[in-house]
Design a protein around this motif. Structure first.
Motif, PDB file in Angstrom:
ATOM      1  N   PRO A  65     -39.792  33.114 -64.378  1.00  0.00           N
ATOM      2  CA  PRO A  65     -40.799  32.084 -64.665  1.00  0.00           C
ATOM      3  C   PRO A  65     -41.103  31.986 -66.150  1.00  0.00           C
ATOM      4  O   PRO A  65     -40.813  32.898 -66.917  1.00  0.00           O
ATOM      5  CB  PRO A  65     -42.028  32.560 -63.874  1.00  0.00           C
ATOM      6  CG  PRO A  65     -41.823  34.020 -63.673  1.00  0.00           C
ATOM      7  CD  PRO A  65     -40.342  34.230 -63.604  1.00  0.00           C
ATOM      8  N   LYS A  66     -41.665  30.849 -66.542  1.00  0.00           N
ATOM      9  CA  LYS A  66     -42.099  30.533 -67.905  1.00  0.00           C
ATOM     10  C   LYS A  66     -40.926  30.319 -68.852  1.00  0.00           C
ATOM     11  O   LYS A  66     -40.785  29.251 -69.436  1.00  0.00           O
ATOM     12  CB  LYS A  66     -43.066  31.607 -68.444  1.00  0.00           C
ATOM     13  CG  LYS A  66     -44.354  31.718 -67.643  1.00  0.00           C
ATOM     14  CD  LYS A  66     -45.314  32.714 -68.262  1.00  0.00           C
ATOM     15  CE  LYS A  66     -46.581  32.807 -67.436  1.00  0.00           C
ATOM     16  NZ  LYS A  66     -47.547  33.796 -67.988  1.00  0.00           N
ATOM     17  N   THR A  67     -40.099  31.344 -69.038  1.00  0.00           N
ATOM     18  CA  THR A  67     -38.903  31.213 -69.866  1.00  0.00           C
ATOM     19  C   THR A  67     -37.770  31.962 -69.184  1.00  0.00           C
ATOM     20  O   THR A  67     -37.934  33.124 -68.825  1.00  0.00           O
ATOM     21  CB  THR A  67     -39.135  31.803 -71.279  1.00  0.00           C
ATOM     22  OG1 THR A  67     -40.259  31.163 -71.882  1.00  0.00           O
ATOM     23  CG2 THR A  67     -37.914  31.612 -72.165  1.00  0.00           C
ATOM     24  N   ASP A  68     -36.635  31.317 -68.999  1.00  0.00           N
ATOM     25  CA  ASP A  68     -35.542  31.976 -68.279  1.00  0.00           C
ATOM     26  C   ASP A  68     -34.814  32.966 -69.187  1.00  0.00           C
ATOM     27  O   ASP A  68     -34.948  32.945 -70.417  1.00  0.00           O
ATOM     28  CB  ASP A  68     -34.568  30.950 -67.707  1.00  0.00           C
ATOM     29  CG  ASP A  68     -33.853  30.157 -68.783  1.00  0.00           C
ATOM     30  OD1 ASP A  68     -32.917  30.692 -69.396  1.00  0.00           O
ATOM     31  OD2 ASP A  68     -34.251  29.000 -69.023  1.00  0.00           O
ATOM     32  N   GLY A  69     -34.039  33.842 -68.557  1.00  0.00           N
ATOM     33  CA  GLY A  69     -33.370  34.904 -69.287  1.00  0.00           C
ATOM     34  C   GLY A  69     -32.377  34.417 -70.317  1.00  0.00           C
ATOM     35  O   GLY A  69     -32.227  35.019 -71.391  1.00  0.00           O
ATOM     36  N   LEU A  70     -31.680  33.311 -70.034  1.00  0.00           N
ATOM     37  CA  LEU A  70     -30.713  32.782 -70.996  1.00  0.00           C
ATOM     38  C   LEU A  70     -31.406  32.278 -72.258  1.00  0.00           C
ATOM     39  O   LEU A  70     -30.897  32.436 -73.367  1.00  0.00           O
ATOM     40  CB  LEU A  70     -29.886  31.662 -70.359  1.00  0.00           C
ATOM     41  CG  LEU A  70     -28.936  32.097 -69.238  1.00  0.00           C
ATOM     42  CD1 LEU A  70     -28.285  30.889 -68.584  1.00  0.00           C
ATOM     43  CD2 LEU A  70     -27.875  33.060 -69.774  1.00  0.00           C
ATOM     44  N   THR A  71     -32.591  31.687 -72.087  1.00  0.00           N
ATOM     45  CA  THR A  71     -33.355  31.228 -73.249  1.00  0.00           C
ATOM     46  C   THR A  71     -33.845  32.415 -74.073  1.00  0.00           C
ATOM     47  O   THR A  71     -33.834  32.380 -75.312  1.00  0.00           O
ATOM     48  CB  THR A  71     -34.548  30.366 -72.803  1.00  0.00           C
ATOM     49  OG1 THR A  71     -34.059  29.241 -72.056  1.00  0.00           O
ATOM     50  CG2 THR A  71     -35.340  29.864 -74.002  1.00  0.00           C
ATOM     51  N   VAL A  72     -34.283  33.485 -73.383  1.00  0.00           N
ATOM     52  CA  VAL A  72     -34.689  34.706 -74.088  1.00  0.00           C
ATOM     53  C   VAL A  72     -33.522  35.250 -74.900  1.00  0.00           C
ATOM     54  O   VAL A  72     -33.656  35.589 -76.085  1.00  0.00           O
ATOM     55  CB  VAL A  72     -35.181  35.782 -73.096  1.00  0.00           C
ATOM     56  CG1 VAL A  72     -35.470  37.093 -73.834  1.00  0.00           C
ATOM     57  CG2 VAL A  72     -36.430  35.310 -72.362  1.00  0.00           C
ATOM     58  N   LEU A  73     -32.356  35.318 -74.280  1.00  0.00           N
ATOM     59  CA  LEU A  73     -31.158  35.806 -74.958  1.00  0.00           C
ATOM     60  C   LEU A  73     -30.814  34.943 -76.168  1.00  0.00           C
ATOM     61  O   LEU A  73     -30.520  35.458 -77.258  1.00  0.00           O
ATOM     62  CB  LEU A  73     -29.987  35.806 -73.964  1.00  0.00           C
ATOM     63  CG  LEU A  73     -28.596  36.077 -74.536  1.00  0.00           C
ATOM     64  CD1 LEU A  73     -28.511  37.461 -75.148  1.00  0.00           C
ATOM     65  CD2 LEU A  73     -27.538  35.897 -73.454  1.00  0.00           C
ATOM     66  N   LYS A  74     -30.845  33.627 -75.977  1.00  0.00           N
ATOM     67  CA  LYS A  74     -30.519  32.708 -77.072  1.00  0.00           C
ATOM     68  C   LYS A  74     -31.471  32.891 -78.249  1.00  0.00           C
ATOM     69  O   LYS A  74     -31.044  32.891 -79.410  1.00  0.00           O
ATOM     70  CB  LYS A  74     -30.585  31.265 -76.555  1.00  0.00           C
ATOM     71  CG  LYS A  74     -30.092  30.222 -77.544  1.00  0.00           C
ATOM     72  CD  LYS A  74     -30.073  28.847 -76.892  1.00  0.00           C
ATOM     73  CE  LYS A  74     -29.541  27.796 -77.854  1.00  0.00           C
ATOM     74  NZ  LYS A  74     -29.503  26.444 -77.213  1.00  0.00           N
ATOM     75  N   LYS A  75     -32.765  33.075 -77.952  1.00  0.00           N
ATOM     76  CA  LYS A  75     -33.753  33.274 -79.011  1.00  0.00           C
ATOM     77  C   LYS A  75     -33.504  34.590 -79.744  1.00  0.00           C
ATOM     78  O   LYS A  75     -33.602  34.662 -80.971  1.00  0.00           O
ATOM     79  CB  LYS A  75     -35.160  33.257 -78.412  1.00  0.00           C
ATOM     80  CG  LYS A  75     -36.286  33.429 -79.436  1.00  0.00           C
ATOM     81  CD  LYS A  75     -37.646  33.299 -78.782  1.00  0.00           C
ATOM     82  CE  LYS A  75     -38.779  33.548 -79.770  1.00  0.00           C
ATOM     83  NZ  LYS A  75     -38.782  32.594 -80.899  1.00  0.00           N
TER      84      LYS A  75
END
Length: 225
Positions: A55-65
């Motif tokens: 939820p809120k932010t997916d794992g791929l977005t976390v990784l990309k950041k």
């Protein structure tokens, strides 16, 4: 070794935490992508285990950041998705490995070992004053002796050594080491600080954990020892 686990299924998260702790890993568990980003930015981890669907932010977005900000911490992606396209996307974004659910605990541990195999000795040991903390064996040592710390002792001392001279409130320590869902009383912080003080004194450490009145605790090097 310190691991950040970001998995929103709390039952699965607790099971994974137990697997890691049984194998002498120190674990911070979070349940959504925003928390994961916050912990990654404020902590120092040997590896991050990220669920893709959070939820809120997916794992791929976390990784990309992470990768966009120059954070090269090894990342293992967990997901219920098994399609090759999803695995390729995660790897292309900078993941070091990809493990579909369900998985065997032995494979999880083997993949963690594989993606952290290149860590150097300086990554494995923290040093402050005349003491060092081995993050692989949980050994606290000085030129005159040493102790193998318990899991919580290790996590607490590691937190202090990463933040020398910074005052950490009892609430911060409680949240960081025992977590939001802990049923432990807040005086457990003082109890474990007492344990560490005794061990530091016994090995002739020139670092001390001191109290700051009405503020919290901090660690500093005492040059008069």
């Amino acid at each position: 070794m310190r691991i950040l686990l970001a998995e929103d299924e709390k039952a699965l998260s607790k099971a994974i935490v137990k697997i890691f702790e049984k194998n002498n890993y120190s674990v911070d568990a979070v349940y959504d992508g925003e928390e994961a980003i916050s912990y990654i930015e404020s902590g120092n981890y040997d590896v991050a285990v990220l669920d893709v669907m959070m939820p809120k932010t997916d794992g791929l977005t976390v990784l990309k950041k992470m990768r966009a900000e120059g954070n090269h911490t090894p990342v293992l992606m967990l997901t219920a998705k098994s399609e090759i396209e999803d695995r390729v996307l995660g790897l292309d974004l900078g993941a070091n490995d990809y493990l579909p659910k369900p998985f065997d605990s032995r494979e999880l541990l083997a993949r963690i070992r594989a993606i952290t195999r290149g860590k150097t000795e300086t990554d494995k040991k923290l040093k402050l004053g005349n003491v060092s903390l081995d993050r692989t064996t949980f050994e606290l040592s000085s030129p005159t002796g040493g102790y193998r710390l318990t899991n919580k002792e290790f996590q607490l001392l590691e937190y202090f050594m990463y933040n020398p001279e910074r005052v950490l409130s009892t609430e911060q320590i409680m949240e960081k080491i025992w977590g939001f869902d802990s049923e432990a009383e807040i005086n457990v912080v003082w109890v474990y600080i007492s344990y560490l003080r005794k061990k530091l004194s016994a090995i002739g450490a020139n670092v001390q954990i001191k109290a700051s009145r009405n503020a919290g605790y901090y660690m500093e090097v005492c040059n008069d020892k």
